[in-house]
Design an enzyme around this catalytic site. Sequence first.
Site, PDB file in Angstrom:
ATOM      1  CB  ALA A 117      -0.882  -0.009   1.238  1.00 59.72           C
ATOM      2  N   GLY A 164       0.795  -5.161   0.640  1.00 61.08           N
ATOM      3  CA  GLY A 164      -0.328  -5.304  -0.290  1.00 61.08           C
ATOM      4  C   GLY A 164       0.044  -6.049  -1.567  1.00 61.08           C
ATOM      5  CD  GLU A 219      -2.227  -7.640   2.637  1.00 59.93           C
ATOM      6  OE1 GLU A 219      -1.852  -6.511   2.227  1.00 59.93           O
ATOM      7  OE2 GLU A 219      -2.881  -7.791   3.679  1.00 59.93           O
ATOM      8  CD  GLU A 230       1.620  -5.451   5.630  1.00 64.19           C
ATOM      9  OE1 GLU A 230       2.416  -6.340   5.997  1.00 64.19           O
ATOM     10  OE2 GLU A 230       0.879  -5.560   4.633  1.00 64.19           O
TER      11      GLU A 230
HETATM   12  N1  COA Z   1       4.544   3.222  -0.616  1.00 57.07           N
HETATM   13  C1  COA Z   1       4.940   4.380  -1.155  1.00 57.07           C
HETATM   14  N2  COA Z   1       6.103   4.553  -1.766  1.00 57.07           N
HETATM   15  C2  COA Z   1       6.916   3.496  -1.845  1.00 57.07           C
HETATM   16  C3  COA Z   1       6.585   2.255  -1.307  1.00 57.07           C
HETATM   17  C4  COA Z   1       5.322   2.124  -0.671  1.00 57.07           C
HETATM   18  N3  COA Z   1       4.896   0.985  -0.166  1.00 57.07           N
HETATM   19  N4  COA Z   1       7.604   1.395  -1.529  1.00 57.07           N
HETATM   20  C5  COA Z   1       8.543   2.084  -2.185  1.00 57.07           C
HETATM   21  N5  COA Z   1       8.136   3.366  -2.389  1.00 57.07           N
HETATM   22  C6  COA Z   1       8.844   4.444  -3.056  1.00 57.07           C
HETATM   23  C7  COA Z   1      10.003   4.978  -2.219  1.00 57.07           C
HETATM   24  O1  COA Z   1       9.521   5.914  -1.283  1.00 57.07           O
HETATM   25  C8  COA Z   1      10.865   5.590  -3.289  1.00 57.07           C
HETATM   26  O2  COA Z   1      10.299   6.814  -3.683  1.00 57.07           O
HETATM   27  P1  COA Z   1      11.241   8.133  -3.906  1.00 57.07           P
HETATM   28  O3  COA Z   1      12.179   7.722  -5.010  1.00 57.07           O
HETATM   29  O4  COA Z   1      10.270   9.200  -4.294  1.00 57.07           O
HETATM   30  O5  COA Z   1      11.950   8.339  -2.616  1.00 57.07           O
HETATM   31  C9  COA Z   1      10.701   4.643  -4.459  1.00 57.07           C
HETATM   32  O6  COA Z   1       9.468   3.961  -4.236  1.00 57.07           O
HETATM   33  C10 COA Z   1      11.816   3.608  -4.571  1.00 57.07           C
HETATM   34  O7  COA Z   1      11.870   2.906  -3.331  1.00 57.07           O
HETATM   35  P2  COA Z   1      13.242   2.732  -2.496  1.00 57.07           P
HETATM   36  O8  COA Z   1      12.896   2.466  -1.081  1.00 57.07           O
HETATM   37  O9  COA Z   1      14.156   3.877  -2.768  1.00 57.07           O
HETATM   38  O10 COA Z   1      13.847   1.414  -3.185  1.00 57.07           O
HETATM   39  P3  COA Z   1      14.857   0.365  -2.532  1.00 57.07           P
HETATM   40  O11 COA Z   1      15.271  -0.527  -3.655  1.00 57.07           O
HETATM   41  O12 COA Z   1      15.898   1.059  -1.739  1.00 57.07           O
HETATM   42  O13 COA Z   1      13.967  -0.505  -1.503  1.00 57.07           O
HETATM   43  C11 COA Z   1      12.026  -1.768  -0.794  1.00 57.07           C
HETATM   44  C12 COA Z   1      12.948  -1.354  -1.972  1.00 57.07           C
HETATM   45  C13 COA Z   1      10.844  -2.529  -1.395  1.00 57.07           C
HETATM   46  C14 COA Z   1      12.798  -2.677   0.167  1.00 57.07           C
HETATM   47  C15 COA Z   1      11.558  -0.514  -0.053  1.00 57.07           C
HETATM   48  O14 COA Z   1      11.053   0.416  -1.000  1.00 57.07           O
HETATM   49  C16 COA Z   1      10.477  -0.778   0.950  1.00 57.07           C
HETATM   50  O15 COA Z   1      10.758  -1.285   2.037  1.00 57.07           O
HETATM   51  N6  COA Z   1       9.196  -0.398   0.645  1.00 57.07           N
HETATM   52  C17 COA Z   1       8.091  -0.506   1.550  1.00 57.07           C
HETATM   53  C18 COA Z   1       7.627  -1.923   1.692  1.00 57.07           C
HETATM   54  C19 COA Z   1       6.509  -1.988   2.711  1.00 57.07           C
HETATM   55  O16 COA Z   1       6.691  -1.764   3.880  1.00 57.07           O
HETATM   56  N7  COA Z   1       5.294  -2.325   2.236  1.00 57.07           N
HETATM   57  C20 COA Z   1       4.146  -2.445   3.064  1.00 57.07           C
HETATM   58  C21 COA Z   1       3.354  -1.195   3.005  1.00 57.07           C
HETATM   59  S1  COA Z   1       1.880  -1.334   4.003  1.00 57.07           S
END
Ligand code: COA
Length: 258
Positions: free
Chosen positions: A64, A109, A112, A132
Amino acid sequence: YENLLLARDGAVAVLTLNRPEKLNALNARTIDELRRAMLELRHDEAVRAVVITGAGEKAFVAGADIAELASGTPVSGRELALRGQHVFDLVEHLGKPTIAAINGGALGGGCELAMACTFRLAADTARLGQPEIDLGIIPGYGGTQRLPRLVGRDRAMDLVLTGRHVAAAEALAIGLVTRVVPAARLMDEARALADALAAKPPVALKLAMDAINGGLALPLADGCALEASLFALAIASDDMKEGTRAFLEKRKPVFTGR
Ligand code: COA
């Protein structure tokens, strides 16, 4: 659609979550577009199988949209969860097989959404998880319910409480994905599976999915009663007549979907 790409090729539709700059995170607009796409695909009789994947190399769906979540209230949070659950129910009950082609991170998500699909094909580079907990929340799009049904209570506890990501090989070992393939072959393999499913009799496919999904929520005897009723419906289809006749005539069946 702004955040989805929907391509049809013969009887197969490929739906791509397309916000690669945000790792295809599910903001409100994307969830709403996914809802509309599911309704469109459900009613399109020409489509018999659907592949769902993410744009870019890195992510299937990174969850999400955390930027939207951050300003949530209890009321908006409940609405958010209910809306996401509703859309993923539409995926699960599309009435035709869906294949999640997991091309990268399927987190929160994203995991999911993949679990709501009929099949989960993962690239060997994919990672799955329910992180989460590290945001101070719990899965809200069905994750606490579909995950234990797929992998069992203990493994679901592990993934949801630690928030750790599992690599494709572990996801396969615990039953979270159906198959792992080399990343470069992912879309070809997903397409081949979709083509094979699209050639099956659609009425029987739908009834089989209804029997399995519906029966999981029931005691065995009630599930078997459901199976018998759905079996009776399958017996009434034109495709049943064609399938049995083709077998007896030693030829390939031609199913019409009636
Ligand atoms: N919601 C909103 N934005 C997200 C996102 C999410 N769930 N996951 C990634 N992004 C965005 C980042 O903020 C970043 O945006 P920016 O370039 O404007 O700063 C962009 O996507 C790239 O993500 P980044 O974190 O820089 O990539 P990474 O390769 O370093 O890490 C992940 C990848 C997947 C490990 C990391 O993005 C992450 O942990 N995301 C969240 C996962 C999560 O907790 N999901 C559950 C949500 S309820």
